[in-house]
Design an enzyme around this catalytic site. Structure first.
Site, PDB file in Angstrom:
ATOM      1  N   GLU A   1      91.369  24.567 128.905  1.00 22.62           N
ATOM      2  CA  GLU A   1      90.064  25.338 128.926  1.00 22.62           C
ATOM      3  C   GLU A   1      90.530  26.716 127.910  1.00 22.62           C
ATOM      4  O   GLU A   1      89.741  27.047 126.767  1.00 22.62           O
ATOM      5  CB  GLU A   1      90.116  26.161 129.917  1.00 22.62           C
TER       6      GLU A   1
ATOM      7  N   ASP B   1      92.027  23.742 134.106  1.00 22.73           N
ATOM      8  CA  ASP B   1      92.132  25.101 133.776  1.00 22.73           C
ATOM      9  C   ASP B   1      94.028  25.779 134.498  1.00 22.73           C
ATOM     10  O   ASP B   1      94.035  25.245 135.445  1.00 22.73           O
ATOM     11  CB  ASP B   1      90.715  24.764 134.704  1.00 22.73           C
TER      12      ASP B   1
ATOM     13  N   ILE C   1      94.489  28.836 134.464  1.00 21.62           N
ATOM     14  CA  ILE C   1      93.554  29.602 135.537  1.00 21.62           C
ATOM     15  C   ILE C   1      93.010  29.574 135.522  1.00 21.62           C
ATOM     16  O   ILE C   1      91.776  30.099 135.396  1.00 21.62           O
ATOM     17  CB  ILE C   1      94.433  31.492 135.338  1.00 21.62           C
ATOM     18  N   ASP C   2      92.540  29.263 137.036  1.00 18.36           N
ATOM     19  CA  ASP C   2      91.037  29.399 137.836  1.00 18.36           C
ATOM     20  C   ASP C   2      90.992  30.331 138.678  1.00 18.36           C
ATOM     21  O   ASP C   2      91.384  30.990 139.574  1.00 18.36           O
ATOM     22  CB  ASP C   2      90.177  27.912 138.333  1.00 18.36           C
TER      23      ASP C   2
ATOM     24  N   THR D   1      90.622  34.221 136.893  1.00 13.84           N
ATOM     25  CA  THR D   1      91.619  34.393 136.266  1.00 13.84           C
ATOM     26  C   THR D   1      91.035  36.540 136.518  1.00 13.84           C
ATOM     27  O   THR D   1      91.725  37.368 136.119  1.00 13.84           O
ATOM     28  CB  THR D   1      91.134  34.394 134.823  1.00 13.84           C
TER      29      THR D   1
ATOM     30  N   ASP E   1      86.282  24.013 135.483  1.00 16.88           N
ATOM     31  CA  ASP E   1      86.310  24.583 136.145  1.00 16.88           C
ATOM     32  C   ASP E   1      86.892  23.084 138.007  1.00 16.88           C
ATOM     33  O   ASP E   1      86.319  23.808 139.200  1.00 16.88           O
ATOM     34  CB  ASP E   1      85.163  25.376 136.873  1.00 16.88           C
TER      35      ASP E   1
HETATM   36  C1  IPD Z   1      85.438  31.433 136.705  1.00 19.50           C
HETATM   37  C2  IPD Z   1      86.184  31.285 138.468  1.00 19.50           C
HETATM   38  C3  IPD Z   1      85.022  31.688 139.120  1.00 19.50           C
HETATM   39  C4  IPD Z   1      83.375  30.578 138.891  1.00 19.50           C
HETATM   40  C5  IPD Z   1      82.940  30.953 136.996  1.00 19.50           C
HETATM   41  C6  IPD Z   1      84.574  30.480 136.660  1.00 19.50           C
HETATM   42  P1  IPD Z   1      88.134  31.812 135.209  1.00 19.50           P
HETATM   43  O1  IPD Z   1      86.791  30.537 135.926  1.00 19.50           O
HETATM   44  O2  IPD Z   1      86.077  29.908 138.751  1.00 19.50           O
HETATM   45  O3  IPD Z   1      84.754  31.829 140.549  1.00 19.50           O
HETATM   46  O4  IPD Z   1      82.781  31.426 139.386  1.00 19.50           O
HETATM   47  O5  IPD Z   1      82.016  29.730 136.876  1.00 19.50           O
HETATM   48  O6  IPD Z   1      84.444  30.386 134.855  1.00 19.50           O
HETATM   49  O7  IPD Z   1      87.386  31.878 134.086  1.00 19.50           O
HETATM   50  O8  IPD Z   1      88.703  31.655 136.215  1.00 19.50           O
HETATM   51  O9  IPD Z   1      88.617  29.863 135.130  1.00 19.50           O
HETATM   52 CA    CA Z   2      88.078  27.916 135.555  1.00 21.08          CA
HETATM   53 CA    CA Z   3      90.086  29.969 133.227  1.00 22.50          CA
END
Ligand code: IPD
Ligand code: CA
Ligand code: CA
Length: 267
Positions: free
Chosen positions: A70, A91, A93-94, A96, A217
């Site tokens: 990402e 990813d 940090i999923d 963030t 994701d």
């Molecule tokens: C997000 C998370 C979130 C989802 C968003 C993603 P990020 O990823 O997974 O739950 O609703 O669509 O973008 O930005 O924290 O890596």
């Molecule tokens: Ca994510």
């Molecule tokens: Ca992320």
């Protein structure tokens, strides 16, 4: 499964655990800065540092493999990749926003696919002490415990998760879907990590999840859900911007019995 695939999985787990320790340390020491990419999307220095750790570890260990991540390689042209080359999708940090606000629902997500097949997925949630993982054909696990979906059949008793995009232009359509689901199902959760939403469907803690997300994701969580017996597909046709195995557009993951009923609600 080949020896290679077991070895890839072991390496993915080892770097996901290292990355998880790094994320915990960043927060405990309050040692991260916040910034915004594309004007609205939160990114922290921890996201960038963890991305760097994962990408450099993979590039050093497997110099011939492809890497989409990402933060450093989001634009990798997956369409032009040689079918015989494994591609890692990361990813760092999923979740963030959760991370920056002191919530625990945060994960490192590492998936690998090869020639149109999801091969492995690792989703490590360091604040929760849970590492989810799967290898194609070998089942899905949380730490050492085997996972299987809830078996929910009725919408009325189904707990459904979703998420919302950073860009709000389609929010009216999304809220109409949320309204349909709220009327027909038990309740909705917005937990803030798509990768963990997929793992929680795998673990039977959620009965379904829907959202449009990016490859990083869902690449790992999709295999974990699939290996736990979930339906993994789409509630609407997609623009085929990505190879099917990492196409998170209009993503629907649920017990097999719920998918058609949910598709009707989400169309
Ligand atoms: C997000 C998370 C979130 C989802 C968003 C993603 P990020 O990823 O997974 O739950 O609703 O669509 O973008 O930005 O924290 O890596
Ligand atoms: Ca994510
Ligand atoms: Ca992320």
């Amino acid at each position: 499964m080949t020896v290679d695939q077991h070895e890839w999985l072991a390496f993915a787990k080892s770097i996901a655990l290292k990355a998880g320790d790094m994320i915990v340390a960043f927060r405990e020491e309050n040692a991260f800065q916040k910034d915004y990419k594309l004007g609205h999307e939160l990114v922290t220095s921890a996201d960038l540092a963890v991305d760097q750790l994962l990408v450099s570890s993979l590039a050093e260990k497997y110099p011939t493999h492809g890497i989409m991540s990402e933060e450093s390689f989001p634009n990798l042209d997956l369409g032009s990749q040689d079918e015989n080359v494994p591609v890692w999708v990361i990813d760092p940090i999923d979740g963030t926003v959760n991370f920056a606000h002191g919530h625990k629902h945060v994960a490192v997500s590492i998936g690998l696919y090869l020639g149109g097949e999801r091969i492995l997925g690792v989703v490590n949630a360091p604040f929760l002490g849970e590492c989810f993982w799967a290898l194609r054909g070998q089942g899905a696990y949380c730490n050492d415990a085997k996972l299987s979906v809830s078996g929910a059949i009725d919408l009325r008793n189904a707990l459904v998760a979703t998420g919302f995009p950073y860009v709000k232009k389609d929010i009216a359509t999304i809220l109409a879907r949320v309204s349909n689901v709220l009327h027909a199902c038990q309740d909705i959760r917005r937990n803030g990590s798509a990768a963990l939403d997929l793992c929680w469907v795998a673990a039977g803690r959620l009965d379904a999840y829907f959202e449009s997300v990016k490859p990083w994701d869902m690449a790992a969580g999709a295999l974990i859900a699939e290996e736990a017996g979930a339906y993994v597909g789409h509630y609407a046709s997609t623009q085929n911007e990505w190879p099917e195995v990492v196409d998170g557009e209009s993503l629907l993951v649920s017990t097999p019995e719920l998918c058609e009923k949910l598709c009707v609600l989400l169309k």
